[in-house]
Design a protein around this motif. Structure first.
Motif, PDB file in Angstrom:
ATOM      1  N   GLY A  55       0.801  -1.212   0.000  1.00 32.44           N
ATOM      2  CA  GLY A  55       0.000   0.000   0.000  1.00 32.44           C
ATOM      3  C   GLY A  55       0.834   1.262   0.000  1.00 32.44           C
ATOM      4  N   GLY A  56       2.162   1.112   0.073  1.00 31.23           N
ATOM      5  CA  GLY A  56       3.054   2.258  -0.004  1.00 31.23           C
ATOM      6  C   GLY A  56       3.039   3.137   1.231  1.00 31.23           C
ATOM      7  N   PHE A  57       3.544   4.341   1.097  1.00 33.52           N
ATOM      8  CA  PHE A  57       3.711   5.278   2.210  1.00 33.52           C
ATOM      9  C   PHE A  57       2.406   5.546   2.957  1.00 33.52           C
ATOM     10  N   PHE A  58       1.294   5.643   2.231  1.00 33.02           N
ATOM     11  CA  PHE A  58       0.012   5.960   2.855  1.00 33.02           C
ATOM     12  C   PHE A  58      -0.819   4.720   3.197  1.00 33.02           C
ATOM     13  N   GLN A  59      -0.244   3.525   2.956  1.00 34.00           N
ATOM     14  CA  GLN A  59      -0.935   2.264   3.258  1.00 34.00           C
ATOM     15  C   GLN A  59      -2.313   2.199   2.597  1.00 34.00           C
ATOM     16  N   LEU A  60      -2.379   2.577   1.351  1.00 32.31           N
ATOM     17  CA  LEU A  60      -3.648   2.641   0.635  1.00 32.31           C
ATOM     18  C   LEU A  60      -4.008   1.301   0.018  1.00 32.31           C
TER      19      LEU A  60
END
Length: 108
Positions: A55-60
């Motif tokens: 989900g990357g940096f924003f945990q999306l």
């Protein structure tokens, strides 16, 4: 992410997952972050520890494309796929976290 390049002609590919990064060197705390890993050749393998997890940096949650870095030819050849990141745990999928697996075994 486990990466394996078992066979192909004598050529190298790069690998990327859209929206995600990893450290160039996992052994160096001051390592730079990269979003593409190049020079993967026949017989190579690696494990990419995603810097901020799925989900990357924003945990999306969502669908993230992984692919070879050469869009022109490799997308047409099928060297791509989708990594799906869910927003919550699903009963249909086994957890990847070892501590969760150990807790479940203790409940039996």
């Amino acid at each position: 992410v486990r990466f394996v390049f078992p066979s192909d002609r004598a050529r190298a590919h790069s690998f990327t997952i859209h929206g995600h990064t990893w450290q160039r060197s996992q052994d160096d705390v001051n390592s730079t972050f990269v979003s593409i890993r190049g020079q993967n050749t026949v017989g190579s393998q690696d494990t990419f520890e995603l810097t901020h997890g799925a989900g990357g940096f924003f945990q999306l949650p969502g669908d993230y494309m992984y692919r070879s870095g050469n869009i022109r030819w490799d997308i047409e050849l099928g060297v791509w796929g989708i990594m799906r990141v869910l927003g919550e745990l699903s009963d249909c999928l086994a957890p990847l976290n070892n501590s969760l697996i150990l807790e479940q075994e203790g409940d039996e």
